[in-house]
Enzyme design. Sequence first.
Site, short mmCIF file in Angstrom:
data_model
loop_
_atom_site.label_atom_id
_atom_site.label_comp_id
_atom_site.label_asym_id
_atom_site.label_seq_id
_atom_site.Cartn_x
_atom_site.Cartn_y
_atom_site.Cartn_z
CE1 TYR A 66 -3.22 -3.10 0.08
CE2 TYR A 66 -3.48 -2.48 2.55
CZ TYR A 66 -3.57 -3.39 1.52
OH TYR A 66 -4.41 -4.38 1.36
CG PHE A 211 -14.99 -3.45 -2.10
CD1 PHE A 211 -15.01 -2.18 -1.67
CD2 PHE A 211 -15.15 -3.77 -3.55
CE1 PHE A 211 -15.20 -1.12 -2.58
CE2 PHE A 211 -15.60 -2.71 -4.38
CZ PHE A 211 -16.00 -1.39 -3.74
CG LEU A 213 -17.79 0.32 3.59
CD1 LEU A 213 -17.14 1.57 4.01
CD2 LEU A 213 -18.88 0.05 4.77
#
Length: 290
Positions: A66, A211, A213
Amino acid sequence: MKQISAKLAGEISLGKELSVHRLGFGAMRLTGDGIWGPPKDRKAALAVLRRAVELDVNFIDTADSYGPYVSEELIAEALFPYPKGLVIATKGGWNRPGPNQWTHDATPDHLRKAVEGSLKRLKLDRIDVYQLHIPDPVVPFEASVETLAELRDEGKIRLIALSNVTREHIERARRMVPIVSVQNRYSFADREWDYVVDYCDLYEIAFIPWFPLAAGKVAGEVLNEIARAHQATPKQVALAWLLRRSPIMLPIPGTSSVEHLEENVAAASLHLTDEEYERLAAVPELVASR
Ligand SMILES: NC(=O)c1ccc[n+]([C@@H]2O[C@H](COP(=O)([O-])OP(=O)(O)OC[C@H]3O[C@@H](n4cnc5c(N)ncnc54)[C@H](OP(=O)(O)O)[C@@H]3O)[C@@H](O)[C@H]2O)c1
């Protein structure tokens, strides 16, 4: 005002060694666009991490990829020396040639270097939870897991976990080493990995939905209706569904905003009725039938 605390989601055990509140934080979205480079607003990113801890979040998910490295560096900058009980779960197994580009590397050599890099950036002597980010199609899966087992034996990793795996992967890994969590894409509207959740439930392995949401148009309509009934937001309802799906579920909603973070953590105290839970559970069938 209602108390906002990740504690209200209850506790979950990781390998019967560590215990964390069942609503964590995903630190992927703190980086620049395309999960690349530094955040546009560094101060704001640090503030999100500090606020998460204030709200009793004690499980933070990250990865060396990231940024790359940026998310881990921000965590150390915001939170080191770490508060007691904070568990940082990082991952390795990807290379990042550019924005939105991810190339596999779960070779033993790469994983060893990745763990050393994460230890340095996170300023840790041992990583509490280390996740194989994704099986590498050109590296025998057992070779990647074996490397993590060796790093555990060397004291560099405490607990081993997997991400983006099938049930078969988990079974193969568990023949070699205990697996404490599995992280796959999952939400009420996205249920490809239901059978992996059920498997994790059976063996008390934490399931970390990424993920969490996600919601398409049809899902959005059902969410909105239920949200209105609770004076909650659709995102909160999506998280409440996950928390209710199984006691092994450990959502890690990600955000770069303190406001969204507070909204997400507040979902820890939102309880759906049986009917609401079932309506949301039926969304994938509803979508398929339209
Ligand atoms: N293992 C894997 O392969 C993998 C893959 C992807 C992600 N992950 C992990 O899973 C975590 C969560 O996944 P994710 O970030 O893809 O998905 P997510 O948490 O479902 O969604 C994040 C997106 O939703 C927005 N958001 C968050 N809270 C919101 C709210 N209350 N209201 C409105 N918008 C909101 C965020 O934007 P704002 O910043 O504007 O809030 C962001 O764009 C990541 O941080 C990462 O740690 C793992």
